[in-house]
Design an enzyme around this catalytic site. Structure first.
Site, short mmCIF file in Angstrom:
data_model
loop_
_atom_site.label_atom_id
_atom_site.label_comp_id
_atom_site.label_asym_id
_atom_site.label_seq_id
_atom_site.Cartn_x
_atom_site.Cartn_y
_atom_site.Cartn_z
N ASP A 1 0.84 -1.20 0.00
CA ASP A 1 0.00 0.00 0.00
C ASP A 1 0.88 1.25 0.00
O ASP A 1 0.37 2.37 -0.05
CB ASP A 1 -1.01 -0.01 1.15
N SER A 2 2.22 1.05 -0.03
CA SER A 2 3.13 2.17 -0.28
C SER A 2 2.88 2.74 -1.67
O SER A 2 3.38 3.82 -2.01
CB SER A 2 4.59 1.73 -0.12
N ASP B 1 -1.03 -6.05 -0.11
CA ASP B 1 -1.50 -5.43 1.13
C ASP B 1 -3.00 -5.25 1.12
O ASP B 1 -3.57 -4.70 0.15
CB ASP B 1 -0.88 -4.02 1.28
N LYS C 1 -1.37 -9.38 2.86
CA LYS C 1 -0.63 -8.95 4.05
C LYS C 1 -1.49 -7.98 4.85
O LYS C 1 -2.20 -7.15 4.26
CB LYS C 1 0.70 -8.28 3.64
N GLU D 1 -1.59 -5.54 8.69
CA GLU D 1 -0.78 -4.92 9.74
C GLU D 1 -1.43 -5.12 11.10
O GLU D 1 -2.63 -4.84 11.27
CB GLU D 1 -0.62 -3.41 9.45
N GLU E 1 9.06 -4.14 10.64
CA GLU E 1 9.50 -2.84 10.12
C GLU E 1 10.06 -1.97 11.23
O GLU E 1 9.40 -1.75 12.27
CB GLU E 1 8.31 -2.14 9.43
O1 KIV Z 1 3.56 -1.10 1.63
C1 KIV Z 1 4.73 -1.48 1.67
O2 KIV Z 1 5.54 -1.21 0.78
C2 KIV Z 1 5.15 -2.27 2.82
C3 KIV Z 1 6.62 -2.50 2.98
C4 KIV Z 1 7.26 -1.27 3.46
C5 KIV Z 1 6.92 -3.66 3.84
O3 KIV Z 1 4.36 -2.68 3.61
#
Ligand code: KIV
Length: 272
Positions: A52-53, A91, A121, A123, A190
């Site tokens: 989600d980056s 994510d 994934k 969090e 992280e």
């Molecule tokens: O969204 C992302 O890129 C991440 C990484 C920083 C692990 O969760």
């Protein structure tokens, strides 16, 4: 522990657990589009994270919070079309899994069905236990993410190192054990102290993947734009840049502008 590298034609969640068992470090990188994913996959990266980056590096938002499930599915399906070998993890975006387990499952199913991704994934630890259980019960592989969890940035207030104090470190260790017990196949750690990563990694049979978690993690992940130096204002200590594409791309584009303005491009050989 053997250091011989086994060939994996296709990386699966089981391959990652095997890699940890065999002492082979796991490489993971983000990608959000077809062309980049093709390059990353051809370079034999084990896991591609459609993170989600994307909210930051693709859409220009300050945080990861605004990106939607539909947008994640769009990015993930572009990546999936490029892949021959890597495991693709996507994510679940903020707001798509925290409020109730049924919604979490619906979101995960949409990602798997509509993009063709291999895993999701999420969090957090104990707070999202029921959501993780529900997704896993449907046969969808889940990766955890502990430590600095960017979807909670407004709770933390800053992007500084997490779990330096005993209480937070203890919770992180318990959360990691819980995620493993529930059936997660790996955990991203992280921005936490290296010694804590070591302790957590040694306490688990599933792999840990560090980003700012130091050398003891079972694998490493970076955001591709950071590794390639496309971003240049983000300079955390953990980041190793392998290129300075911000400058190189800027120079190439300036040369193109100059050539167009001076009528040098296109020349006689570059026309029909
Ligand atoms: O969204 C992302 O890129 C991440 C990484 C920083 C692990 O969760």
């Amino acid at each position: 522990m053997s250091t011989a590298k086994k060939e994996y034609k296709r990386v699966t969640v089981k391959s990652l657990v095997d890699m940890k068992k065999n002492g082979e470090k796991i490489s993971m990188l983000t990608a959000y589009d077809y062309s980049m994913a093709k390059i990353v996959d051809n370079a034999s990266v084990d896991v591609i994270l459609v993170g989600d980056s994307a909210s930051n590096v693709m859409a220009g938002h300050e945080t990861t919070l605004p990106i939607t499930l539909d947008q994640m599915i769009y990015h993930a399906s572009s990546v999936i079309r490029a892949i021959d070998r890597a495991l693709v993890v996507v994510d679940l975006p903020f707001g798509s899994y925290q409020s109730d387990p049924k919604e979490a499952l619906r979101s995960a199913i949409r990602i798997m069905k509509e993009s063709g991704a291999h895993a999701v994934k999420v969090e957090g630890g104990a707070e999202i236990k029921e959501s993780v259980k529900r997704i896993l019960a449907a046969g969808i592989p889940v990766m955890g993410h502990l430590g600095l969890t960017p979807q909670s940035i407004y709770k933390f207030g800053t992007y500084t190192v997490r779990a330096k104090e005993d209480v937070e470190a203890e919770k992180l260790k318990q959360d990691a054990l819980l995620l493993e017990k529930l059936g997660c196949f790996g955990i991203v750690l992280e921005k936490i102290p290296a010694n804590l990563t070591k302790e957590v990694s040694e306490s688990l049979t599933i792999p840990t993947i560090g980003i700012g978690g130091g050398k003891h993690a079972d694998g490493q992940v970076l955001v591709i734009h950071d590794l390639l130096g496309m971003t240049h204002e983000f300079n955390p200590r953990f980041l190793r840049r392998y290129m300075n594409l911000y400058e190189e791309m800027g120079n190439a584009i300036s040369s193109y502008v100059k050539d167009v303005k001076s009528r040098d491009f296109p020349n006689d050989d570059e026309q029909y």
